[in-house]
Write an enzyme that holds these catalytic residues in place. Structure first.
Site, PDB file in Angstrom:
ATOM      1  N   ARG A 102       0.822  -1.215   0.000  1.00 51.80           N
ATOM      2  CA  ARG A 102       0.000   0.000   0.000  1.00 51.80           C
ATOM      3  C   ARG A 102       0.855   1.264   0.000  1.00 51.80           C
ATOM      4  NH1 ARG A 102      -4.430  -2.193   4.304  1.00 51.80           N
ATOM      5  NH2 ARG A 102      -5.818  -3.242   2.805  1.00 51.80           N
ATOM      6  N   ASN A 112      -6.884   1.277  -2.091  1.00 56.01           N
ATOM      7  CA  ASN A 112      -5.644   0.836  -1.457  1.00 56.01           C
ATOM      8  C   ASN A 112      -5.148  -0.520  -1.955  1.00 56.01           C
ATOM      9  OD1 ASN A 112      -7.328  -0.923  -0.095  1.00 56.01           O
ATOM     10  ND2 ASN A 112      -7.065   0.046   1.903  1.00 56.01           N
ATOM     11  N   HIS A 115      -6.663  -6.422  -0.173  1.00 60.66           N
ATOM     12  CA  HIS A 115      -7.235  -6.830   1.113  1.00 60.66           C
ATOM     13  C   HIS A 115      -6.449  -8.041   1.582  1.00 60.66           C
ATOM     14  CE1 HIS A 115     -10.019  -8.385   4.139  1.00 60.66           C
ATOM     15  NE2 HIS A 115      -9.775  -9.562   3.592  1.00 60.66           N
TER      16      HIS A 115
END
EC number: 2.7.4.6
Length: 150
Positions: A102, A112, A115
């Site tokens: 990120r 971003n 996950h």
């Protein structure tokens, strides 16, 4: 060996970052045991992000994650949840350290890139939500003897 769930979000797929992210994971010695491109259904997105249902960003998150394909994957390695969380970096890319996924590739909190499961328990739940058992491979990589101490 521990497993975790990772998902490259629509922004990461659209920006053609899948290969770079997988390369980073493999360079760290982690093993990809399952992966697939998919367009996420609203139902799956709502189940996956159910813990955030009462938060103001929930509807936008569900809408975003269903807007374009994602790359869902399962990665295996020692302490893989902790290792990948450190590799991913903080949720807000402006607060994520340089060198993290990120920190290097994320643009905003809402874009971003990736996950990652935040605990072993979450990883188990998320893997079972996104993958059938027959979609995950069990194999010994040629370099495993060089990666882990006995």
């Amino acid at each position: 060996m521990e497993r975790t769930f990772l998902m490259i979000k629509p922004d990461g797929v659209q920006r053609k970052l899948v290969g770079e992210i997988i390369t980073r994971l493999e360079k760290k010695g982690l093993k990809l045991v399952g992966g697939k491109f998919m367009t996420v259904s609203k139902e799956k997105a709502e189940t996956h992000y159910g813990e955030h249902a009462d938060k103001p960003f929930y509807e936008g998150l569900v809408s975003f994650i269903t807007s374009a394909p994602v790359f869902a994957m399962v990665v295996e390695g020692e302490n893989v949840v902790e290792v990948t969380r450190n590799m991913i970096g903080k949720t807000n890319p402006t607060e994520a350290a340089p060198g993290t996924i990120r920190g290097d590739l994320g643009l905003t909190v809402g874009r971003n890139v990736i996950h990652g499961s935040d605990s072993v328990e979450s990883a188990k739940r998320e893997i079972s939500l996104w993958f059938e058992p027959n979609e995950l491979s069990v194999y010994t990589a040629n370099d495993e003897e060089w990666l882990y101490e006995n």
